[in-house]
Design a protein around this motif. Structure first.
Motif, PDB file in Angstrom:
ATOM      1  N   CYS A  68      20.119  22.911 -48.071  1.00  0.00           N
ATOM      2  CA  CYS A  68      20.889  23.389 -46.923  1.00  0.00           C
ATOM      3  C   CYS A  68      21.449  22.234 -46.096  1.00  0.00           C
ATOM      4  O   CYS A  68      22.230  22.463 -45.167  1.00  0.00           O
ATOM      5  CB  CYS A  68      20.038  24.308 -46.046  1.00  0.00           C
ATOM      6  N   HIS A  71      25.456  28.911 -48.166  1.00  0.00           N
ATOM      7  CA  HIS A  71      26.223  28.884 -49.413  1.00  0.00           C
ATOM      8  C   HIS A  71      26.442  30.291 -49.940  1.00  0.00           C
ATOM      9  O   HIS A  71      25.538  31.127 -49.901  1.00  0.00           O
ATOM     10  CB  HIS A  71      25.486  28.057 -50.463  1.00  0.00           C
ATOM     11  N   TYR A  90      29.239  30.746 -55.466  1.00  0.00           N
ATOM     12  CA  TYR A  90      29.395  29.290 -55.543  1.00  0.00           C
ATOM     13  C   TYR A  90      28.147  28.647 -56.126  1.00  0.00           C
ATOM     14  O   TYR A  90      28.238  27.749 -56.979  1.00  0.00           O
ATOM     15  CB  TYR A  90      29.684  28.738 -54.147  1.00  0.00           C
ATOM     16  N   VAL A  91      26.980  29.097 -55.689  1.00  0.00           N
ATOM     17  CA  VAL A  91      25.726  28.540 -56.203  1.00  0.00           C
ATOM     18  C   VAL A  91      25.631  28.771 -57.706  1.00  0.00           C
ATOM     19  O   VAL A  91      25.303  27.857 -58.482  1.00  0.00           O
ATOM     20  CB  VAL A  91      24.521  29.161 -55.472  1.00  0.00           C
ATOM     21  N   HIS A 122      31.010  27.209 -48.817  1.00  0.00           N
ATOM     22  CA  HIS A 122      29.874  26.841 -47.955  1.00  0.00           C
ATOM     23  C   HIS A 122      30.388  26.618 -46.546  1.00  0.00           C
ATOM     24  O   HIS A 122      31.580  26.354 -46.334  1.00  0.00           O
ATOM     25  CB  HIS A 122      29.143  25.597 -48.481  1.00  0.00           C
ATOM     26  N   TYR A 145      23.802  24.035 -43.754  1.00  0.00           N
ATOM     27  CA  TYR A 145      24.866  24.717 -44.489  1.00  0.00           C
ATOM     28  C   TYR A 145      24.335  26.016 -45.089  1.00  0.00           C
ATOM     29  O   TYR A 145      23.179  26.099 -45.517  1.00  0.00           O
ATOM     30  CB  TYR A 145      25.375  23.843 -45.634  1.00  0.00           C
TER      31      TYR A 145
END
Length: 417
Positions: A326, A372, A376-377, A362, A370
């Motif tokens: 994060c 997410h 995206y992950v 993000h 951050y």
């Protein structure tokens, strides 16, 4: 948020009382507060008008947790004619400790009227104002402390906290305006660059800087676990459960394990049973001191995570990162580095804060972490050659009383065919 007491060493009184005063000062410097109190009182019995001895007695009384007695000692200092900004500062700090906020504020302001360059008094007056939810005033006073001591990390952290509370109170435009002033005045300070930019709505870097991470975690190392407990922090337990389910076997103590961003070692108790060798890495030496005290690690390294991983090709069977990613916005590079540090078939377990699917992959929050998007992950994991073994949504902790939704992930380094 410290409020240091200030001693006096002025002379000009009877020789025996002066000797006792010097003896008491030496005891106080050695941390022998009980003994110092006794000797200060002996000096004052010889001459009750020794104002400096009253002040320094107040200091040791505060060290002993007797703030009300310290108030009386500082008031006696003033009654004996030592009308000095240091005495007003000490009195203000003791009054604050006993909950007399109005009197404490008046004493801080008296100290500042006498000594306008007293940065510590500005900082601790601002602390008092913040505790009363006078957040705008508090931020302005922190800025005055920083105008006098621009590199004072503690005051930057305190200002960051006041602006975050202002933002959480719904006064986002006001918080943003003050953050822009903070960033304008201190463009090179790591906390201003990261938190100030986030609050101001400016574009931030793809990850929190090493200097920012180190400062924040060194500052909170001593109270880190207490703070997390207050927030209902759950990441280590969630990862322990996810890992147990993903592994499908009981811990057998044969794995090479990395606790990535180990902090104070909260993950070590559940990782140790899996590990033949357990290594921790963290940027903060203060955090590593606490992790070392657990006695559960075979090795600890002070390093930036990406650089450490890059130097450990194929070294680990398991890497765990609890609320570490994060502090990265872009995940592609660090996930690729983690994959390269795993042996084929090795596992990476981590948590990140979850961002509702949006235009951006993000986003940095006003608290500096951050969040997410799940898509995206997943995309970054796939690009790194990591297959998703398990991914779930859960509450990582509570922020301002609200649950923080997170992703709990276990990924596997794919075996090349």
């Amino acid at each position: 948020m410290t409020e240091p007491s200030t001693p006096f060493r002025l002379g000009g009184f009877a020789a025996k009382a002066q000797r006792l005063f010097a003896e008491a000062n030496a005891l106080a410097e050695q941390g022998c507060a009980v003994e110092a109190e006794s000797v200060y009182r002996r000096a004052l019995a010889l001459d009750p008008r020794l104002a400096e001895a009253h002040n320094n007695l107040g200091n040791v009384l505060r060290a002993l947790g007797r703030a009300a007695d310290a108030v009386a000692a500082y008031q006696q200092t003033l009654a004996c004619g030592l009308d000095h900004p240091l005495v007003h500062y000490n009195l203000a700090s003791a009054l604050k400790a006993v909950g007399e906020a109005g009197s404490a504020e008046r004493s801080f302001r008296r100290a500042l009227a006498m000594r306008p360059d007293y940065a510590e008094a500005f900082n601790n007056l601002a602390n008092l104002l913040r505790e009363q939810d006078r957040l705008t005033e508090s931020a302005d006073v922190y800025r005055r402390a920083l105008a006098l001591r621009p590199d004072w990390d503690e005051a930057h952290d305190n200002l960051s906290g006041a602006l975050y509370l202002l933002h959480e109170d719904g006064r986002t435009e006001e918080a943003g305006q003050l953050a822009r002033l903070w960033l304008r005045d201190h463009p090179d300070h790591p906390v201003a660059r990261h938190i100030g930019a986030a609050l101001a709505g400016f574009a931030t870097e793809d990850r929190a800087s090493d200097a920012y991470v180190r400062q924040v975690f060194d500052h909170f190392a001593g109270e880190f676990e207490t703070k997390l407990a207050e927030l209902g922090y759950r990441a280590p337990g969630l990862l322990a459960d996810a890992l147990r389910q993903a592994m499908g076997v009981e811990p057998d103590g044969i794995l090479a394990v990395l606790d990535a961003g180990c902090g104070t070692g909260l993950c070590a108790p559940f990782l140790r049973p899996w590990a033949r060798r357990l290594v921790g890495v963290d940027l903060s030496p203060g955090m590593l001191d606490h992790a070392r005290a657990r006695g559960l690690y075979d090795g600890l390294a002070e390093a930036e995570l990406g650089a450490f991983l890059a130097g450990q090709p194929g070294a680990f069977d398991l890497i765990v990162a609890a609320d570490v990613l994060c502090y990265f916005g872009a995940l592609d590079a660090v996930l690729a580095q983690a994959a390269a540090a795993l042996r084929p078939g090795g596992r990476l377990a981590f948590t990140v804060e979850r961002l509702e699917e949006a235009a951006e992959p993000h986003r940095v929050s006003p608290h500096g972490r951050y969040a997410h998007a799940e898509g995206y992950v997943r995309g970054c994991l796939g690009a790194a050659g990591l297959g998703v073994a398990r991914l779930s949504h859960d509450t990582l902790r509570f922020e301002s009383g609200e649950p923080v939704d997170g992703l709990v992930v276990v990924a596997v380094r794919e075996v090349e065919s």
